[in-house]
Design a protein around this motif. Structure first.
Motif, short mmCIF file in Angstrom:
data_model
loop_
_atom_site.label_atom_id
_atom_site.label_comp_id
_atom_site.label_asym_id
_atom_site.label_seq_id
_atom_site.Cartn_x
_atom_site.Cartn_y
_atom_site.Cartn_z
N LEU A 117 0.83 -1.20 0.00
CA LEU A 117 0.00 0.00 0.00
C LEU A 117 0.86 1.25 0.00
O LEU A 117 0.62 2.19 -0.77
N ALA A 118 1.89 1.26 0.83
CA ALA A 118 2.80 2.41 0.87
C ALA A 118 3.52 2.57 -0.47
O ALA A 118 3.69 3.69 -0.96
N GLU A 119 3.93 1.47 -1.07
CA GLU A 119 4.60 1.53 -2.37
C GLU A 119 3.67 2.04 -3.46
O GLU A 119 4.09 2.74 -4.38
N SER A 120 2.38 1.71 -3.34
CA SER A 120 1.42 2.15 -4.37
C SER A 120 1.17 3.65 -4.31
O SER A 120 0.71 4.24 -5.28
N PHE A 121 1.47 4.27 -3.16
CA PHE A 121 1.31 5.72 -3.01
C PHE A 121 2.51 6.49 -3.55
O PHE A 121 2.52 7.71 -3.49
N ASP A 122 3.53 5.77 -4.01
CA ASP A 122 4.76 6.40 -4.50
C ASP A 122 4.42 7.49 -5.51
O ASP A 122 3.55 7.28 -6.36
N LEU A 152 9.10 6.87 3.32
CA LEU A 152 8.63 5.90 4.30
C LEU A 152 9.04 4.49 3.90
O LEU A 152 9.51 3.70 4.73
N VAL A 153 8.88 4.18 2.63
CA VAL A 153 9.28 2.85 2.13
C VAL A 153 10.78 2.66 2.29
O VAL A 153 11.25 1.60 2.73
N ASP A 154 11.56 3.69 1.97
CA ASP A 154 13.02 3.60 2.10
C ASP A 154 13.41 3.38 3.56
O ASP A 154 14.33 2.59 3.85
N VAL A 155 12.75 4.07 4.48
CA VAL A 155 13.07 3.93 5.90
C VAL A 155 12.70 2.53 6.39
O VAL A 155 13.44 1.91 7.17
N PRO A 182 3.72 9.08 7.89
CA PRO A 182 4.17 10.41 7.50
C PRO A 182 4.43 10.49 5.99
O PRO A 182 4.90 9.53 5.38
N THR A 183 4.14 11.62 5.42
CA THR A 183 4.40 11.87 4.01
C THR A 183 5.89 12.14 3.78
O THR A 183 6.67 12.31 4.73
N ASN A 184 6.29 12.22 2.52
CA ASN A 184 7.67 12.59 2.20
C ASN A 184 8.05 13.94 2.79
O ASN A 184 9.14 14.11 3.34
N ASP A 185 7.15 14.94 2.65
CA ASP A 185 7.45 16.27 3.19
C ASP A 185 7.67 16.21 4.69
O ASP A 185 8.50 16.95 5.23
N ALA A 186 6.93 15.33 5.37
CA ALA A 186 7.10 15.19 6.81
C ALA A 186 8.48 14.67 7.15
O ALA A 186 9.13 15.15 8.11
N PHE A 187 8.97 13.69 6.40
CA PHE A 187 10.31 13.16 6.65
C PHE A 187 11.39 14.19 6.34
O PHE A 187 12.38 14.32 7.08
N VAL A 188 11.22 14.94 5.25
CA VAL A 188 12.21 15.97 4.92
C VAL A 188 12.27 17.02 6.02
O VAL A 188 13.36 17.46 6.43
#
Length: 330
Positions: free
Chosen positions: A193-198, A204-207, A228-234
């Motif tokens: 599911l997380a990968e499908s949101f790429d 998140l997937v990388d982490v 968390p979204t990508n922006d959240a991790f950045v």
């Protein structure tokens, strides 16, 4: 905003596997344990769920009342998967798609058995107790598939995207609600599911992969993930001293730190928005505070994190995801 409440099933086991033998044993336990909490007396002279569904398909019935629904495809599917006996002998609620509902997907009694994961789809139409329409409230209710269906009572009675077109057909061992669309359960696990949101959740997937938690989140559970979204991790990297990118997490201690952060976003079991209430939420690595009025979470460092309202209750085969706009720090 107060949390939406839903009719609860205190004896429903959310961890039911798809083995038919295990299903039979589980349903037997549910049937026995609900005797104390369910005051409905079943008339043993009445037909069972399957017998009633078959009665709609007799030539006399269909010729006399052409407007009545038929369930030939559903009956074949139940028989071929071995679930007909289960549905006939246990106290259940069945959301029954009509033949027209199956035809809308190009399915009929001749090709229904070619559908992958047919047993899981059928179990997504079954509740492990007797539930009349008057018992339902807006929210999520778990099925014997493990995943939940969403009940919406704002305009009639809707189960996910389907309409209940005939409610409360009472039978010997339960109740049938006729629906006009087939209910399709989630088909991806939490990692898929997380990968499908790429690319929105690619970090998140990388982490997950970096910490080795990807296989856990894919193969275990059920879990509820506050994602968390990508922006959240950045954004969180600017708060952490000595870390400018994921490449800086290059020692065992760094990986452990990252894993602990991830586990702070994971709750055991399936927790839908209708199950939540303001107060502490226990994760796999401590608690955070939830405020349903503001739709915010407060982590152990008194940082405020927002829930993304339009991305709540995203279901996977082994859990549910609620998207958040900031990383929680334990």
């Amino acid at each position: 905003m107060k949390p939406i409440k839903l009719f609860k099933f205190p004896n429903l086991n959310l961890f039911i596997p798809f083995s038919l033998l295990t299903l039979l044993l589980t349903l037997s336990i549910v049937s026995c344990s609900t005797e104390e909490t369910d005051a409905i007396e079943l008339n043993t002279t009445e037909p069972s769920i399957v017998e009633v569904l078959k009665s709609y398909d007799t030539p006399e019935t269909t010729d006399r009342r052409n407007s009545r629904p038929t369930f030939k495809t559903l009956n074949v599917a139940l028989a071929r998967t071995g679930l007909a006996g289960v549905v006939s002998s246990n106290r259940l609620t069945v959301f029954a798609p009509t033949d027209e509902a199956f035809e809308a997907l190009g399915l009929n009694q001749r090709n229904i058995t070619t559908v992958p994961n047919l047993e899981e789809i059928l179990l997504y139409h079954v509740l492990g107790d007797i539930v009349f329409s008057s018992d339902l409230m807006n929210g999520f209710v778990p099925t014997l598939n493990g995943a939940a269906v969403q009940v919406n009572l704002e305009n009639g009675v809707m189960i996910n995207e389907s309409n209940v077109i005939a409610a409360d057909v009472q039978v010997r061992n339960g109740v049938i609600h006729v629906i006009d669309q087939v209910l399709l359960p989630p088909s991806d696990n939490l990692l898929e599911l997380a990968e499908s949101f790429d690319p929105e959740f690619s970090i998140l997937v990388d982490v997950l992969e970096l910490t080795g938690l990807d296989t856990v989140i894919a193969n275990n559970g059920p879990y509820t993930v506050f994602a968390p979204t990508n922006d959240a991790f950045v954004a969180v990297l600017s708060e952490l001293d000595g870390y400018d990118s994921l490449e800086d997490f290059d020692t065992p201690e760094d990986i452990e730190l990252l894993a602990n952060v991830l586990l702070y976003h994971v709750v055991g079991g399936r927790v839908y928005s209708s199950d939540l209430s303001s107060g502490p939420v226990t994760t796999l690595n401590g608690d955070f505070q939830l405020d349903l009025i503001t739709l915010t979470l407060t982590d152990a460092n008194n940082r405020e994190v927002g829930l993304v309202p339009e991305l709540l209750n995203v279901q996977a085969t082994n859990g549910v995801v609620h998207v958040i706009d900031r990383v929680l720090l334990p």
